[in-house]
Design a protein around this motif. Structure first.
Motif, PDB file in Angstrom:
ATOM      1  N   SER A   1      38.180  34.029  40.835  1.00 42.62           N
ATOM      2  CA  SER A   1      39.613  34.405  40.912  1.00 42.62           C
ATOM      3  C   SER A   1      39.668  35.869  40.430  1.00 42.62           C
ATOM      4  CB  SER A   1      40.377  33.440  39.948  1.00 42.62           C
ATOM      5  OG  SER A   1      40.210  32.061  40.123  1.00 42.62           O
ATOM      6  N   ALA A   2      40.737  36.276  41.076  1.00 40.82           N
ATOM      7  CA  ALA A   2      41.237  37.699  40.726  1.00 40.82           C
ATOM      8  C   ALA A   2      42.863  37.690  40.365  1.00 40.82           C
ATOM      9  CB  ALA A   2      41.218  38.618  41.901  1.00 40.82           C
ATOM     10  N   ALA A   3      43.096  38.708  39.390  1.00 45.47           N
ATOM     11  CA  ALA A   3      44.566  38.852  38.700  1.00 45.47           C
ATOM     12  C   ALA A   3      44.526  40.428  38.438  1.00 45.47           C
ATOM     13  CB  ALA A   3      44.617  38.095  37.688  1.00 45.47           C
ATOM     14  N   GLN A   4      45.721  40.947  38.473  1.00 43.24           N
ATOM     15  CA  GLN A   4      46.072  42.069  37.996  1.00 43.24           C
ATOM     16  C   GLN A   4      47.106  42.000  36.888  1.00 43.24           C
ATOM     17  OE1 GLN A   4      45.467  45.418  39.663  1.00 43.24           O
ATOM     18  NE2 GLN A   4      43.954  44.081  40.661  1.00 43.24           N
ATOM     19  N   VAL A   5      46.821  42.563  35.728  1.00 37.27           N
ATOM     20  CA  VAL A   5      47.244  42.249  34.521  1.00 37.27           C
ATOM     21  C   VAL A   5      47.931  43.666  33.927  1.00 37.27           C
ATOM     22  CG1 VAL A   5      47.440  41.170  32.088  1.00 37.27           C
ATOM     23  CG2 VAL A   5      46.242  39.914  34.049  1.00 37.27           C
ATOM     24  N   TRP A   6      49.251  43.689  33.450  1.00 30.29           N
ATOM     25  CA  TRP A   6      49.533  44.893  32.457  1.00 30.29           C
ATOM     26  C   TRP A   6      49.692  44.542  31.007  1.00 30.29           C
ATOM     27  CZ3 TRP A   6      50.623  44.190  37.402  1.00 30.29           C
ATOM     28  CH2 TRP A   6      50.969  45.638  38.252  1.00 30.29           C
ATOM     29  N   THR A   7      48.780  45.256  30.288  1.00 31.54           N
ATOM     30  CA  THR A   7      48.775  44.939  29.079  1.00 31.54           C
ATOM     31  C   THR A   7      49.650  45.765  28.219  1.00 31.54           C
ATOM     32  OG1 THR A   7      46.790  46.063  28.594  1.00 31.54           O
ATOM     33  CG2 THR A   7      46.519  43.691  29.253  1.00 31.54           C
ATOM     34  N   GLY A   8      50.288  46.766  28.785  1.00 34.32           N
ATOM     35  CA  GLY A   8      51.039  47.535  27.927  1.00 34.32           C
ATOM     36  C   GLY A   8      51.934  48.279  29.025  1.00 34.32           C
ATOM     37  N   PRO A   9      52.620  49.210  28.600  1.00 35.29           N
ATOM     38  CA  PRO A   9      53.454  50.058  29.425  1.00 35.29           C
ATOM     39  C   PRO A   9      52.633  51.063  30.389  1.00 35.29           C
ATOM     40  CG  PRO A   9      53.890  50.464  27.096  1.00 35.29           C
ATOM     41  CD  PRO A   9      52.811  49.544  27.123  1.00 35.29           C
ATOM     42  N   GLU A  10      51.436  51.559  29.802  1.00 36.41           N
ATOM     43  CA  GLU A  10      50.623  52.198  30.787  1.00 36.41           C
ATOM     44  C   GLU A  10      49.469  51.789  30.622  1.00 36.41           C
ATOM     45  OE1 GLU A  10      51.035  56.306  29.845  1.00 36.41           O
ATOM     46  OE2 GLU A  10      53.204  56.124  29.256  1.00 36.41           O
ATOM     47  N   THR A  11      48.944  50.346  30.569  1.00 41.83           N
ATOM     48  CA  THR A  11      47.565  49.942  30.587  1.00 41.83           C
ATOM     49  C   THR A  11      47.800  48.663  31.578  1.00 41.83           C
ATOM     50  OG1 THR A  11      47.442  50.299  28.146  1.00 41.83           O
ATOM     51  CG2 THR A  11      45.710  48.900  28.987  1.00 41.83           C
ATOM     52  N   TRP A  12      46.857  49.080  32.494  1.00 41.11           N
ATOM     53  CA  TRP A  12      46.892  47.824  33.636  1.00 41.11           C
ATOM     54  C   TRP A  12      45.346  47.817  33.903  1.00 41.11           C
ATOM     55  CZ3 TRP A  12      47.541  50.472  39.012  1.00 41.11           C
ATOM     56  CH2 TRP A  12      47.289  49.815  40.056  1.00 41.11           C
ATOM     57  N   LEU A  13      44.872  46.665  34.298  1.00 39.32           N
ATOM     58  CA  LEU A  13      43.412  46.336  34.498  1.00 39.32           C
ATOM     59  C   LEU A  13      43.292  45.100  35.486  1.00 39.32           C
ATOM     60  CD1 LEU A  13      42.231  43.564  32.453  1.00 39.32           C
ATOM     61  CD2 LEU A  13      43.269  45.207  31.053  1.00 39.32           C
ATOM     62  N   GLY A  14      42.406  45.058  36.320  1.00 34.17           N
ATOM     63  CA  GLY A  14      42.262  43.976  37.142  1.00 34.17           C
ATOM     64  C   GLY A  14      41.034  43.282  36.747  1.00 34.17           C
ATOM     65  N   LEU A  15      41.117  42.025  36.799  1.00 36.73           N
ATOM     66  CA  LEU A  15      40.189  40.894  36.386  1.00 36.73           C
ATOM     67  C   LEU A  15      39.663  40.022  37.443  1.00 36.73           C
ATOM     68  CD1 LEU A  15      42.486  39.327  33.539  1.00 36.73           C
ATOM     69  CD2 LEU A  15      40.430  41.003  33.266  1.00 36.73           C
ATOM     70  N   VAL A  16      38.571  39.919  37.683  1.00 32.49           N
ATOM     71  CA  VAL A  16      37.831  39.009  38.562  1.00 32.49           C
ATOM     72  C   VAL A  16      36.985  37.972  37.900  1.00 32.49           C
ATOM     73  CG1 VAL A  16      36.258  38.832  40.336  1.00 32.49           C
ATOM     74  CG2 VAL A  16      37.635  40.838  40.113  1.00 32.49           C
ATOM     75  N   ARG A  17      37.515  36.771  37.584  1.00 36.04           N
ATOM     76  CA  ARG A  17      36.729  35.852  36.742  1.00 36.04           C
ATOM     77  C   ARG A  17      35.552  35.037  37.784  1.00 36.04           C
ATOM     78  NH1 ARG A  17      40.807  31.505  34.996  1.00 36.04           N
ATOM     79  NH2 ARG A  17      40.829  31.044  36.925  1.00 36.04           N
ATOM     80  N   VAL A  18      34.367  34.934  36.986  1.00 37.49           N
ATOM     81  CA  VAL A  18      33.446  34.282  37.644  1.00 37.49           C
ATOM     82  C   VAL A  18      32.925  32.856  36.827  1.00 37.49           C
ATOM     83  CG1 VAL A  18      30.760  34.678  38.393  1.00 37.49           C
ATOM     84  CG2 VAL A  18      32.287  36.544  38.501  1.00 37.49           C
ATOM     85  N   ARG A  19      33.464  31.809  37.513  1.00 40.02           N
ATOM     86  CA  ARG A  19      33.466  30.554  36.392  1.00 40.02           C
ATOM     87  C   ARG A  19      32.263  29.685  37.306  1.00 40.02           C
ATOM     88  NH1 ARG A  19      36.306  25.879  37.115  1.00 40.02           N
ATOM     89  NH2 ARG A  19      37.467  26.296  38.928  1.00 40.02           N
ATOM     90  N   PRO A  20      31.384  29.136  36.525  1.00 39.71           N
ATOM     91  CA  PRO A  20      30.302  28.204  37.141  1.00 39.71           C
ATOM     92  C   PRO A  20      31.390  27.023  37.284  1.00 39.71           C
ATOM     93  CG  PRO A  20      29.838  28.702  34.826  1.00 39.71           C
ATOM     94  CD  PRO A  20      31.125  29.429  35.213  1.00 39.71           C
ATOM     95  N   LEU A  21      31.383  26.206  38.428  1.00 42.30           N
ATOM     96  CA  LEU A  21      31.555  25.102  38.937  1.00 42.30           C
ATOM     97  C   LEU A  21      30.766  23.961  38.434  1.00 42.30           C
ATOM     98  CD1 LEU A  21      33.223  25.822  42.522  1.00 42.30           C
ATOM     99  CD2 LEU A  21      34.387  25.628  40.096  1.00 42.30           C
ATOM    100  N   ALA A  22      31.494  22.939  37.755  1.00 42.27           N
ATOM    101  CA  ALA A  22      30.399  21.805  37.435  1.00 42.27           C
ATOM    102  C   ALA A  22      29.585  20.925  38.385  1.00 42.27           C
ATOM    103  CB  ALA A  22      31.607  20.554  36.851  1.00 42.27           C
ATOM    104  N   GLY A  23      28.531  20.613  38.255  1.00 47.41           N
ATOM    105  CA  GLY A  23      27.728  19.951  38.979  1.00 47.41           C
ATOM    106  C   GLY A  23      27.117  20.597  39.971  1.00 47.41           C
ATOM    107  N   THR A  24      26.796  22.030  39.774  1.00 51.86           N
ATOM    108  CA  THR A  24      26.108  22.670  40.684  1.00 51.86           C
ATOM    109  C   THR A  24      24.689  23.129  40.341  1.00 51.86           C
ATOM    110  OG1 THR A  24      26.983  24.909  39.818  1.00 51.86           O
ATOM    111  CG2 THR A  24      28.205  24.008  41.429  1.00 51.86           C
TER     112      THR A  24
END
Length: 176
Positions: free
Chosen positions: A153-176
């Motif tokens: 999953s991806a997201a763009q997040v502003w954590t401050g007025p001039e701080t912006w980061l992209g996130l790409v979460r890598v989550r193991p799925l159950a039963g794999t």
């Protein structure tokens, strides 16, 4: 910004991978030799295929598996195993400022729809322009993943007025 070579000398340095202007790719180590980057005589190189991915993330066939393309921004990127997340440096004055905002960003992110990515094991994050065989000459980050199915999953997040980061979460799925 610290690169791969710096982290080899100082192990606690966060290792960032730089883009030369295009997407970054997380490719399973097992198929690195099949990634030609921008090399080749074909009308559409592997790099061209990566550039064609729309959005923040996408999956691209390579050999008998798929690679994860980190598109949209040619942002410097690292992987934080404690969060299971690729972090993309979109805007921040310092690395410390950017990384300090990651926990809150993960909690407040508006995640895009999840992709499913099956990996045969560890992957390598590198600039999509480089062929897999040139790994020793390029900035890269090795990401330890157990073989299996992951939700991406991806997201763009502003954590401050001039701080912006992209996130790409890598989550193991159950039963794999």
């Amino acid at each position: 910004m610290a690169g791969y070579a710096d982290a080899a000398v100082v192990p606690h340095v966060v290792r960032w991978v730089e883009s030369s202007g295009g997407p970054l790719i997380a490719i399973p180590e097992a198929v690195l030799p099949f990634w030609a980057g921008a090399d080749g005589d074909e009308t559409s190189s592997d790099y061209d295929r990566a550039c064609d991915v729309d959005g923040h993330v996408g999956l691209l066939p390579v050999g008998d598996t798929r690679a994860l393309v980190l598109g949209d921004e040619p942002a410097s990127t690292t992987y934080l195993p404690e969060h299971g997340t690729f972090v993309r440096w979109c805007a921040a004055d310092t690395e410390t400022e950017l990384l300090a905002g990651v926990p809150a960003a993960l909690d407040t992110a508006a995640w895009e729809p999840e992709l499913h990515w099956r990996v045969p094991g560890s992957v390598v994050l590198l600039d999509a322009v480089w062929p897999g065989r040139s790994l020793r000459e390029t900035d890269h980050v090795r990401v330890e993943l157990a073989p299996g199915l992951y939700g991406i999953s991806a997201a763009q997040v502003w954590t401050g007025p001039e701080t912006w980061l992209g996130l790409v979460r890598v989550r193991p799925l159950a039963g794999t």
